[in-house]
Motif scaffolding. Structure first.
Motif, short mmCIF file in Angstrom:
data_model
loop_
_atom_site.label_atom_id
_atom_site.label_comp_id
_atom_site.label_asym_id
_atom_site.label_seq_id
_atom_site.Cartn_x
_atom_site.Cartn_y
_atom_site.Cartn_z
N THR A 126 0.86 -1.18 0.00
CA THR A 126 0.00 0.00 0.00
C THR A 126 0.90 1.24 0.00
O THR A 126 2.06 1.18 0.40
CB THR A 126 -0.94 0.04 1.22
OG1 THR A 126 -0.19 -0.21 2.41
CG2 THR A 126 -2.05 -0.97 1.09
N ILE A 127 0.33 2.35 -0.46
CA ILE A 127 1.10 3.59 -0.57
C ILE A 127 0.51 4.61 0.40
O ILE A 127 -0.69 4.90 0.36
CB ILE A 127 1.07 4.12 -2.01
CG1 ILE A 127 1.77 3.12 -2.94
CG2 ILE A 127 1.74 5.50 -2.09
CD1 ILE A 127 1.60 3.42 -4.41
N GLY A 128 1.36 5.13 1.28
CA GLY A 128 0.94 6.18 2.21
C GLY A 128 1.47 7.52 1.77
O GLY A 128 2.62 7.63 1.31
N GLN A 145 -3.78 2.11 7.14
CA GLN A 145 -5.22 2.34 7.01
C GLN A 145 -5.72 1.89 5.64
O GLN A 145 -6.83 1.34 5.53
CB GLN A 145 -5.53 3.83 7.24
CG GLN A 145 -7.00 4.19 7.19
CD GLN A 145 -7.79 3.67 8.38
OE1 GLN A 145 -7.34 2.80 9.12
NE2 GLN A 145 -8.99 4.18 8.57
N ALA A 146 -4.92 2.10 4.60
CA ALA A 146 -5.30 1.63 3.26
C ALA A 146 -5.44 0.11 3.25
O ALA A 146 -6.40 -0.44 2.69
CB ALA A 146 -4.26 2.06 2.23
N GLY A 204 -3.69 -0.10 -2.90
CA GLY A 204 -4.30 1.22 -2.97
C GLY A 204 -3.44 2.28 -2.29
O GLY A 204 -2.34 2.00 -1.80
N ILE A 205 -3.96 3.49 -2.28
CA ILE A 205 -3.26 4.66 -1.74
C ILE A 205 -4.13 5.28 -0.64
O ILE A 205 -5.35 5.30 -0.75
CB ILE A 205 -3.04 5.73 -2.83
CG1 ILE A 205 -2.21 5.15 -3.99
CG2 ILE A 205 -2.37 6.98 -2.27
CD1 ILE A 205 -2.15 6.07 -5.21
N ILE A 237 -8.04 6.45 -0.55
CA ILE A 237 -8.80 6.94 0.60
C ILE A 237 -8.10 8.18 1.14
O ILE A 237 -6.88 8.33 1.01
CB ILE A 237 -9.00 5.87 1.70
CG1 ILE A 237 -7.67 5.41 2.27
CG2 ILE A 237 -9.79 4.69 1.18
CD1 ILE A 237 -7.81 4.48 3.45
N VAL A 238 -8.88 9.07 1.73
CA VAL A 238 -8.35 10.35 2.21
C VAL A 238 -8.86 10.59 3.62
O VAL A 238 -10.03 10.31 3.94
CB VAL A 238 -8.81 11.51 1.30
CG1 VAL A 238 -8.22 12.84 1.77
CG2 VAL A 238 -8.43 11.25 -0.15
#
Length: 384
Positions: free
Chosen positions: A82-84, A375-376, A144-145, A186-187
């Motif tokens: 996942t990408i933070g 969290q992603a 996801g990001i 997600i934001v």
């Protein structure tokens, strides 16, 4: 309905077994059976499915002791990534995180205050592609990001309603970044992302009730209650910067009078300091304190008082096990810690002092990125 219930239960059991292997590895099938109460046959079936999906492997280790030796289980750390992302007023940070929560690639970029929304997204997209190429990570491996940034965020729809620090309003960030990258996005507010990292491997690890307070360009907090992020009705739970502490006090950018932020934020400290001396930055104020200049000592003493009052109010409202202090003010001006602790001792209600731990974040510059990536994974991973 019964079939649906059975499918849901199977899915929950599968997630439970995977979480146990991930968090307690290396571990045997028999130990998993004891922890979950599921039969060894069920555990063997679930482990086989997880192995087929690429999550679980048998290690070379075996359990020691009397009797038949059991092969231990572990997870593949590269099964997914996942990408933070952290976006702040003057900086953008990006990290790729593997399945077990390790940041395997990280980049920090400066952001000009005049940089517009489209330019920031383009910069982000290019950075993500470069990091993936550098680590030879295929697109299908990215789950996801997740992006953490300051402001009022519509978490469910991925919309930045207002971010004063970035100058963004009603920005459909999740949708726009997905168009650039092709990944699910997600934001959330940056502090909510950071408390996920604290709960995963930081000062709130294994805590069911914790509060993270961020003190810097503004002041805010994020809450974990009963093991879950507490958001409130509109994802604004924890916005303590706009609690009114003096109805005859300073005017806040929100239009109200006497908000906490007008006494604690860097902008507020600078505004008061400039009434006395021509200082260019918050660092100049801290230097003046260290040089023993009385005006700086008085202003920062008042700052520590209001921080302690905020902590006291949070404790009375939520009664957490731990309060974590973080942010630029704590990082750049560690001398304030002692003053905060002394004033907390003065202001915190006696029955609450015994149980709570007031600590400082162990993360320096990567907490939001790590928390966002975790969290992603928590949000987007859906085991069939």
């Amino acid at each position: 309905m019964e079939k649906q219930d059975q499918l849901l239960m199977k899915k929950q059991n599968k997630n439970l077994v995977l979480d146990i292997i991930k968090n307690k590895s290396p571990i045997s099938r028999m130990e998993i059976s004891k922890i979950t109460g599921m039969s060894p046959t069920s555990i063997t079936r679930i482990v086989h499915e997880l192995h087929e999906q690429g999550f679980v492997r048998e290690t070379e280790l075996v359990t020691s002791g009397v009797g038949r030796k059991a092969t231990l289980l572990d997870v593949y750390d590269d099964v997914l990534y996942t990408i933070g992302v952290e976006i702040d007023r003057l900086i953008v940070k990006v990290g790729i995180v593997n399945y077990i929560g390790e940041i395997i690639s990280f980049e920090s970029m400066t952001r000009d205050v005049t940089e517009n929304y489209s330019d920031t997204l383009e910069k982000l997209n290019n950075c993500i592609k470069e990091l993936m190429t550098e680590k030879d990570i295929r697109t299908e491996k990215i789950l996801g990001i997740a992006v953490g940034l300051p402001g009022f965020i519509d978490y469910k729809n991925g919309i930045v309603k207002v971010s004063d620090q970035l100058g963004w309003k009603n920005a459909n960030l999740a949708n726009d970044l997905k168009k650039h990258t092709g990944f699910e996005v997600i934001v959330d507010n940056e502090l909510k992302m950071k408390i996920v990292a604290e709960n995963f491997m930081g000062m709130a690890k294994d805590s069911l009730n914790a509060v993270l307070v961020g003190i810097g360009s503004g002041i805010g907090s994020a809450l974990i209650l009963n093991g879950e992020i507490y958001r409130g009705e509109s994802n604004n739970a924890g916005e303590i910067g706009h609690t009114v502490i003096d109805p005859t006090g300073n005017v806040c950018s929100c239009g109200k009078i006497g908000c906490l932020a007008t006494y604690i934020s860097e902008a507020a400290i600078l505004a008061d300091s400039r009434k006395v001396k021509d200082v260019q930055s918050i660092d100049d104020v801290f230097d003046s304190y260290r040089n023993g200049e009385s005006w700086a000592i008085n202003i920062l003493d008042r700052t520590s008082t209001y921080i302690a009052l905020a902590i006291s109010n949070i404790l009375c409202l939520y009664n957490p096990e731990v309060i974590i202090l973080s942010g630029n003010t704590i990082k750049k001006f560690p001398e304030i810690k002692e003053a905060i602790e002394k004033k907390c001792d003065l202001y915190i209600w006696e029955p609450l002092k015994e149980k709570v731990k007031i600590v400082y974040s162990m993360f320096t510059d990567r907490g939001v990125v790590l928390g966002a990536a975790i969290q992603a994974q928590n949000t987007l991973l859906d085991l069939e």
